[in-house]
Design a protein around this motif. Structure first.
Motif, short mmCIF file in Angstrom:
data_model
loop_
_atom_site.label_atom_id
_atom_site.label_comp_id
_atom_site.label_asym_id
_atom_site.label_seq_id
_atom_site.Cartn_x
_atom_site.Cartn_y
_atom_site.Cartn_z
N ALA A 179 10.05 -7.34 5.10
CA ALA A 179 9.07 -6.30 5.45
C ALA A 179 7.84 -6.39 4.55
O ALA A 179 6.72 -6.15 5.00
N ALA A 180 8.04 -6.75 3.29
CA ALA A 180 6.89 -6.90 2.38
C ALA A 180 5.98 -8.02 2.84
O ALA A 180 4.74 -7.92 2.77
N ASN A 225 15.84 -6.93 3.97
CA ASN A 225 14.88 -6.19 4.77
C ASN A 225 13.60 -5.89 3.99
O ASN A 225 12.49 -5.99 4.52
N ALA A 226 13.77 -5.54 2.71
CA ALA A 226 12.61 -5.19 1.89
C ALA A 226 11.69 -6.39 1.69
O ALA A 226 10.46 -6.27 1.76
N ARG A 265 4.10 -6.72 5.87
CA ARG A 265 3.02 -5.81 5.47
C ARG A 265 1.85 -6.59 4.86
O ARG A 265 0.68 -6.23 5.07
N LYS A 269 19.65 -4.39 2.41
CA LYS A 269 18.48 -3.63 2.00
C LYS A 269 17.46 -4.51 1.30
O LYS A 269 16.25 -4.40 1.54
N SER A 295 14.00 -3.20 9.06
CA SER A 295 12.95 -2.29 8.62
C SER A 295 13.15 -1.95 7.15
O SER A 295 14.27 -2.05 6.61
N SER A 296 12.07 -1.57 6.53
CA SER A 296 12.10 -1.12 5.14
C SER A 296 10.91 -0.20 4.93
O SER A 296 9.76 -0.60 5.18
N GLY A 297 11.18 1.02 4.52
CA GLY A 297 10.10 1.98 4.38
C GLY A 297 9.46 2.26 5.73
O GLY A 297 10.14 2.54 6.71
N ASP A 298 8.14 2.14 5.77
CA ASP A 298 7.43 2.41 7.02
C ASP A 298 7.15 1.14 7.83
O ASP A 298 6.37 1.18 8.79
N VAL A 299 7.78 0.03 7.45
CA VAL A 299 7.53 -1.24 8.14
C VAL A 299 8.78 -1.67 8.91
O VAL A 299 9.88 -1.73 8.35
N SER A 300 8.60 -1.98 10.20
CA SER A 300 9.67 -2.53 11.02
C SER A 300 9.23 -3.89 11.53
O SER A 300 8.04 -4.12 11.78
#
Length: 356
Positions: free
Chosen positions: A227-228, A223-224, A231, A220, A262-267
């Motif tokens: 993904a950050a 991925n976060a 983004r 987790k 993926s994390s949140g709305d980002v893949s």
């Protein structure tokens, strides 16, 4: 007009003129069809001969330049370009220029990391691809003056200067950016920098937002962070990153987490993940190519640990072992190599092979 009469056996006999006309029409159609088939066969044979001649010419051309598109590719790693290096990763403007000029003299042509991992290596026959990568988005790599021109002695300005002096040496590379974004403080300034780079053919890659070590972290958290970084880039430009460079070159406990997640709305789903060292990379057409851990070479002279494993040493080795180096056949649609290397072709590219 034709006349009918009944023969002795009760057979209707048509006047000769009518019968002959009917037979003539059928024969004409048959002859016409026969002629069409013959013409089609002739055209097919001519096309096959033309294709065979084209293949023969391409094979001969590949052999002439000793094409080897299964060979090794140097992916060079740079950080700051400064007058007074403070770490082993820093290079002076003179050192950076000297290395680029050597690459140009030795027939290397820069391609981006995105082009490399996706197999879009479109360079002239006899040339060798090199991937120039820049980590951490330092202002010493790229800075614009008030009229949008790269400032002197930045990596981009030096690269453009060398390319101008050596036609055919593409002034492109890949910038692995973090939240520092070339020292800019506002999103508008960051977007301006990335838009300028992509407009000039440069590639923007993900280096995570905060440059944290991903080793030992849970899925987790990995991925976060990736993904950050994703983004961060897509919030400034429309073109999403195609590759990731791992902070410190350290892979997460499960290597696939850096490639896809993926994390949140980002893949994200990348074409390749780059390490920090320390050998040339395999061709993306080679079955042993591993997109989960693509090696890079630190730019440095042959001193200390770098006597064997940094850029000057590896460029020397590739020059001395030219048969191991990736050499282009000049046709991006084919993958050319000596026949005996056929077992190393990745199956996904088998429809493009050109052995000689």
């Amino acid at each position: 007009m034709g006349r009918l009469r009944i023969g002795r056996a009760g057979v209707v006999v048509v006047a000769a003129g009518v019968v002959l006309a009917g037979c003539g029409s059928g024969q004409d159609e048959a002859d016409e069809q026969k002629a069409k088939l013959a013409a089609a066969a002739k055209a097919s044979a001519a096309a096959a001969a033309s294709q065979a001649n084209l293949l023969k010419a391409r094979t001969a051309a590949a052999a002439k330049v000793k094409a080897n598109e299964l060979g090794q590719v140097p992916v060079l790693m740079y950080h700051r370009v400064v007058d007074k290096p403070a770490t082993q990763d820093d290079r002076t403007p003179k050192q950076f220029r000297t290395e680029l000029e050597r690459l140009a003299r030795e027939n290397y042509v820069p391609v981006t990391a995105a082009e490399f991992v996706t197999g879009r290596i479109d360079i002239p026959a006899g040339k060798h691809p090199v991937v120039l990568t820049f980590d951490d988005s330092s202002p010493s790599q790229f800075e614009l003056d008030g009229v949008g021109v790269p400032r002197p002695n930045t990596a981009v300005a030096i690269l453009q200067s060398v390319a101008k002096a050596h036609p055919g040496f593409r002034p492109v590379g890949t910038f692995y950016v973090t939240r520092d974004m070339f020292g800019k403080e506002t999103p508008e300034e960051g977007a301006q920098m990335l838009l300028w780079l992509t407009d000039k053919g440069f590639d923007i890659g993900n280096h995570t937002r905060d440059h944290l070590n991903l080793r030992g972290k849970e899925k987790k958290a990995v991925n976060a962070e990736v993904a950050a970084g994703h983004r961060l880039i897509t919030g400034l430009i429309k073109t999403p990153p195609v590759t990731l460079a791992l902070p410190y070159g350290n892979q997460p406990d499960t290597k696939e987490w850096g490639l896809k997640g993926s994390s949140g709305d980002v893949s994200y789903n990348y074409g390749g993940v780059f390490l920090a060292g320390y050998t040339p990379a395999l061709s993306p057409f080679n079955k042993k190519f591993d997109p989960l851990g693509i090696p890079r070479i630190r730019s440095m002279d042959k001193t200390g640990d770098c006597a064997k494993f940094c850029s000057v040493a590896w460029l020397d080795w590739l020059k001395a072992n030219a048969d191991e180096r990736y050499t282009s056949d000049g046709d991006a649609k084919t993958i050319a190599f000596p026949k005996f290397k056929a077992p190393f072709v990745a199956k996904s590219f088998s429809d493009r092979v050109l052995p000689y």
